[in-house]
Design a protein around this motif. Sequence first.
Motif, short mmCIF file in Angstrom:
data_model
loop_
_atom_site.label_atom_id
_atom_site.label_comp_id
_atom_site.label_asym_id
_atom_site.label_seq_id
_atom_site.Cartn_x
_atom_site.Cartn_y
_atom_site.Cartn_z
N HIS B 4 3.90 -37.29 25.37
CA HIS B 4 5.24 -36.90 24.92
C HIS B 4 5.46 -35.38 25.03
N GLN B 7 5.93 -34.46 28.62
CA GLN B 7 7.29 -34.79 29.08
C GLN B 7 8.29 -33.74 28.58
N LYS B 8 8.11 -33.28 27.33
CA LYS B 8 9.02 -32.25 26.80
C LYS B 8 8.86 -30.93 27.57
N ARG B 11 10.68 -31.21 30.63
CA ARG B 11 12.11 -31.12 30.36
C ARG B 11 12.52 -29.64 30.26
N PHE B 15 14.65 -29.65 33.55
CA PHE B 15 15.68 -30.65 33.29
C PHE B 15 17.01 -30.34 33.98
N SER B 62 9.59 -36.08 34.99
CA SER B 62 10.95 -35.62 35.32
C SER B 62 11.90 -36.80 35.43
N ASN B 65 12.71 -38.21 32.13
CA ASN B 65 13.66 -37.36 31.41
C ASN B 65 15.10 -37.68 31.78
N ASP B 70 11.37 -42.43 26.96
CA ASP B 70 10.24 -41.76 26.32
C ASP B 70 8.96 -42.36 26.91
#
Lengths: 95, 95
Positions: B4, B7-8, B11, B15, B62, B65, B70
């Motif tokens: 997680h 992934q953030k 982002r 993003f 990506s 996102n 999630d």
Amino acid sequence: MHIHEFQKMMRRMYFQRDRRRGIAGTYEWLTDEVRELGEALNSNQKEELEGEFADVIAWLASLANIAGIDLEKATLRKYDDKCPKCGHMPCKCTF
Amino acid sequence: MHIHEFQKMMRRMYFQRDRRRGIAGTYEWLTDEVRELGEALNSNQKEELEGEFADVIAWLASLANIAGIDLEKATLRKYDDKCPKCGHMPCKCTF
């Protein structure tokens, strides 16, 4: 869950079969899962889409296990809070 | 790093560009990276191979996102310490 922990879980779950199947066969499964993810992106079924994302990262971890790659280390070596191409966070690449 | 968190990080890094490129274009990049991973599996260059594994998980994050998925939740919902097909750890699937 850490990327490394997930890879270890996949190793406990599948390593014997992954090793028997080998790198070429496991890579082929990964490409099949990526194709299924592409199909799911065109549907509007979120649960199915989530399952396909899960399958792609699962097969990527399986492949890393038999290729002897630590997925988390490899990932953070390249993407360590800045873009590997331009060196900025957020990315300022112009292409 | 947690899936997680990674992934953030992706982002924060990409993003805006990912969103402008869109789902179809980002999926295409992912398939390109999977192809490059396949080529790297046939080489004996570990550093290059690590980079290609990193690129695949990065583009998968990506894509997640901009698809509103999630990746960690989706993954652990399906692979929660047992095989989603046979329900065992380790997997006992017979196919």
